[in-house]
Design a protein around this motif. Structure first.
Motif, PDB file in Angstrom:
ATOM      1  N   THR A   1      34.867  38.998  38.072  1.00  9.37           N
ATOM      2  CA  THR A   1      34.612  40.152  38.877  1.00  9.37           C
ATOM      3  C   THR A   1      36.455  40.399  39.086  1.00  9.37           C
ATOM      4  OG1 THR A   1      32.826  39.695  40.008  1.00  9.37           O
ATOM      5  CG2 THR A   1      34.023  41.399  41.112  1.00  9.37           C
ATOM      6  N   GLY A   2      36.608  41.815  38.831  1.00  8.55           N
ATOM      7  CA  GLY A   2      38.010  42.185  38.817  1.00  8.55           C
ATOM      8  C   GLY A   2      38.140  43.389  39.778  1.00  8.55           C
ATOM      9  N   PRO A   3      39.111  43.991  39.377  1.00  6.12           N
ATOM     10  CA  PRO A   3      39.473  45.139  40.353  1.00  6.12           C
ATOM     11  C   PRO A   3      38.383  46.057  40.781  1.00  6.12           C
ATOM     12  CG  PRO A   3      40.560  45.438  38.187  1.00  6.12           C
ATOM     13  CD  PRO A   3      39.804  44.345  38.112  1.00  6.12           C
ATOM     14  N   HIS A   4      38.198  46.530  41.955  1.00  7.21           N
ATOM     15  CA  HIS A   4      37.156  47.299  42.517  1.00  7.21           C
ATOM     16  C   HIS A   4      35.702  47.046  42.131  1.00  7.21           C
ATOM     17  CE1 HIS A   4      40.580  49.976  42.961  1.00  7.21           C
ATOM     18  NE2 HIS A   4      40.845  49.900  41.721  1.00  7.21           N
ATOM     19  N   GLY A   5      35.560  45.483  42.160  1.00  7.96           N
ATOM     20  CA  GLY A   5      34.433  45.127  41.939  1.00  7.96           C
ATOM     21  C   GLY A   5      33.917  45.257  40.211  1.00  7.96           C
TER      22      GLY A   5
ATOM     23  N   GLY B   1      35.151  28.767  38.821  1.00  6.54           N
ATOM     24  CA  GLY B   1      36.226  29.682  39.099  1.00  6.54           C
ATOM     25  C   GLY B   1      37.375  29.246  39.698  1.00  6.54           C
ATOM     26  N   SER B   2      37.254  27.765  40.179  1.00 10.90           N
ATOM     27  CA  SER B   2      38.513  27.311  40.916  1.00 10.90           C
ATOM     28  C   SER B   2      39.394  26.712  39.831  1.00 10.90           C
ATOM     29  CB  SER B   2      37.905  26.175  42.008  1.00 10.90           C
ATOM     30  OG  SER B   2      37.537  25.151  41.234  1.00 10.90           O
ATOM     31  N   TRP B   3      38.972  26.252  38.796  1.00 11.89           N
ATOM     32  CA  TRP B   3      39.597  25.551  37.760  1.00 11.89           C
ATOM     33  C   TRP B   3      40.191  26.336  36.576  1.00 11.89           C
ATOM     34  CZ3 TRP B   3      38.067  24.533  32.937  1.00 11.89           C
ATOM     35  CH2 TRP B   3      36.536  24.557  32.707  1.00 11.89           C
ATOM     36  N   TRP B   4      39.212  27.600  36.067  1.00 10.01           N
ATOM     37  CA  TRP B   4      39.245  28.162  34.773  1.00 10.01           C
ATOM     38  C   TRP B   4      40.535  28.830  35.041  1.00 10.01           C
ATOM     39  CZ3 TRP B   4      37.466  28.022  30.136  1.00 10.01           C
ATOM     40  CH2 TRP B   4      37.690  28.669  29.252  1.00 10.01           C
ATOM     41  N   PRO B   5      41.575  28.866  33.920  1.00  9.86           N
ATOM     42  CA  PRO B   5      42.740  29.503  34.086  1.00  9.86           C
ATOM     43  C   PRO B   5      42.516  31.331  34.214  1.00  9.86           C
ATOM     44  CG  PRO B   5      42.920  27.969  32.278  1.00  9.86           C
ATOM     45  CD  PRO B   5      41.352  28.077  32.757  1.00  9.86           C
ATOM     46  N   ALA B   6      43.274  31.739  35.299  1.00  9.18           N
ATOM     47  CA  ALA B   6      42.997  33.169  35.501  1.00  9.18           C
ATOM     48  C   ALA B   6      43.690  33.921  34.187  1.00  9.18           C
ATOM     49  CB  ALA B   6      43.730  33.339  36.768  1.00  9.18           C
ATOM     50  N   GLU B   7      44.419  33.402  33.609  1.00  8.41           N
ATOM     51  CA  GLU B   7      45.404  34.174  32.617  1.00  8.41           C
ATOM     52  C   GLU B   7      44.363  34.406  31.370  1.00  8.41           C
ATOM     53  OE1 GLU B   7      47.292  29.988  32.731  1.00  8.41           O
ATOM     54  OE2 GLU B   7      46.242  31.370  34.282  1.00  8.41           O
ATOM     55  N   PHE B   8      43.300  33.768  31.217  1.00 10.00           N
ATOM     56  CA  PHE B   8      42.336  33.868  30.401  1.00 10.00           C
ATOM     57  C   PHE B   8      41.094  34.750  30.822  1.00 10.00           C
ATOM     58  CE2 PHE B   8      42.957  29.215  29.059  1.00 10.00           C
ATOM     59  CZ  PHE B   8      44.053  29.362  28.686  1.00 10.00           C
ATOM     60  N   THR B   9      41.502  35.657  31.577  1.00  4.05           N
ATOM     61  CA  THR B   9      40.620  36.677  32.055  1.00  4.05           C
ATOM     62  C   THR B   9      40.932  37.989  31.598  1.00  4.05           C
ATOM     63  OG1 THR B   9      41.621  37.026  34.163  1.00  4.05           O
ATOM     64  CG2 THR B   9      39.794  35.318  34.171  1.00  4.05           C
ATOM     65  N   TRP B  10      39.813  38.868  31.637  1.00  2.00           N
ATOM     66  CA  TRP B  10      40.286  40.444  31.407  1.00  2.00           C
ATOM     67  C   TRP B  10      40.906  40.850  32.433  1.00  2.00           C
ATOM     68  CZ3 TRP B  10      38.833  44.763  34.163  1.00  2.00           C
ATOM     69  CH2 TRP B  10      39.161  46.262  33.284  1.00  2.00           C
ATOM     70  N   SER B  11      40.739  40.453  33.653  1.00  4.88           N
ATOM     71  CA  SER B  11      41.343  41.199  34.808  1.00  4.88           C
ATOM     72  C   SER B  11      42.778  40.666  34.979  1.00  4.88           C
ATOM     73  CB  SER B  11      40.629  40.766  36.218  1.00  4.88           C
ATOM     74  OG  SER B  11      39.439  41.291  36.178  1.00  4.88           O
ATOM     75  N   GLN B  12      43.107  39.576  34.499  1.00 11.10           N
ATOM     76  CA  GLN B  12      44.380  38.803  34.776  1.00 11.10           C
ATOM     77  C   GLN B  12      44.627  38.442  36.436  1.00 11.10           C
ATOM     78  OE1 GLN B  12      46.936  38.172  31.738  1.00 11.10           O
ATOM     79  NE2 GLN B  12      44.696  38.139  31.292  1.00 11.10           N
ATOM     80  N   PRO B  13      45.796  37.333  36.377  1.00 12.35           N
ATOM     81  CA  PRO B  13      45.722  36.865  37.641  1.00 12.35           C
ATOM     82  C   PRO B  13      45.757  37.994  38.864  1.00 12.35           C
ATOM     83  CG  PRO B  13      46.839  35.668  36.070  1.00 12.35           C
ATOM     84  CD  PRO B  13      46.308  36.569  35.293  1.00 12.35           C
ATOM     85  N   ALA B  14      46.639  38.940  38.649  1.00 12.43           N
ATOM     86  CA  ALA B  14      46.848  39.792  39.733  1.00 12.43           C
ATOM     87  C   ALA B  14      45.745  40.551  40.100  1.00 12.43           C
ATOM     88  CB  ALA B  14      48.033  40.920  39.267  1.00 12.43           C
ATOM     89  N   LEU B  15      44.678  40.912  39.526  1.00 12.36           N
ATOM     90  CA  LEU B  15      43.785  41.588  39.817  1.00 12.36           C
ATOM     91  C   LEU B  15      42.401  40.994  39.816  1.00 12.36           C
ATOM     92  CD1 LEU B  15      44.428  44.777  37.436  1.00 12.36           C
ATOM     93  CD2 LEU B  15      45.008  44.551  39.942  1.00 12.36           C
TER      94      LEU B  15
END
Length: 154
Positions: free
Chosen positions: A60-64, A29-43
């Motif tokens: 894990t994204g918004p609201h758990g 979780g510390s190195w995987w690019p957050a922009e490749f996630t469903w939640s995106q970096p902000a959430l």
């Protein structure tokens, strides 16, 4: 559906395989690019890997809200692991592992460091659009591995 060729990417870091394997998996979780996630970096709240055979890769994204990205199929520290990739091209979860591609990661000692080699295969299991999805990852895996290298060296 025709076979879609495997995708490969690699990077070399200046640490031994056991340390590199641990940083790759425990620190996923510390190195995987957050922009490749469903939640995106902000959430995005977290990304993790349950480091054991059968363990899940989760976001894990918004609201758990949790999305399982895949499941570890082979766990052989410090030399290799493989997991299903159960995310579709539109970033939605794919609950059926028979419709998931496979990621294999090998850690090989080389010149005092470790080469991490990723092979992402079985793209055709994603169905229509699998070749285009694979093409997206032709840039994603090298970018992700470069992030790992930068964090590892920084």
């Amino acid at each position: 559906m025709a076979d879609v060729p495997a995708l490969t990417a690699s990077v070399t870091v200046p640490s031994p395989p056991h340390e590199t394997f641990s940083r790759f998996t425990d620190g996923f979780g510390s190195w995987w690019p957050a922009e490749f996630t469903w939640s995106q970096p902000a959430l995005l709240e977290s990304i993790g890997m349950d480091c054991r055979p059968g363990g899940l890769l989760t976001e894990t994204g918004p609201h758990g809200f949790r999305i399982d990205w895949g499941r570890i199929q082979r766990w052989d520290p410090p030399t290799s692991l493989s997991f299903t990739w159960q995310i579709s091209a539109d970033r939605s979860p794919v609950p059926d592992p028979a419709q998931a591609s496979t990621v294999t990661v090998c850690f090989t000692a080389e010149d005092g460091g470790t080469t991490i080699a990723v092979t992402h295969d079985d793209w055709e299991r994603h169905g229509e659009g699998a070749a285009a999805y694979r093409d997206q990852f032709a840039e994603a895996w090298p970018m992700a591995l470069e992030r790992f290298r930068q964090q590892h060296e920084g």
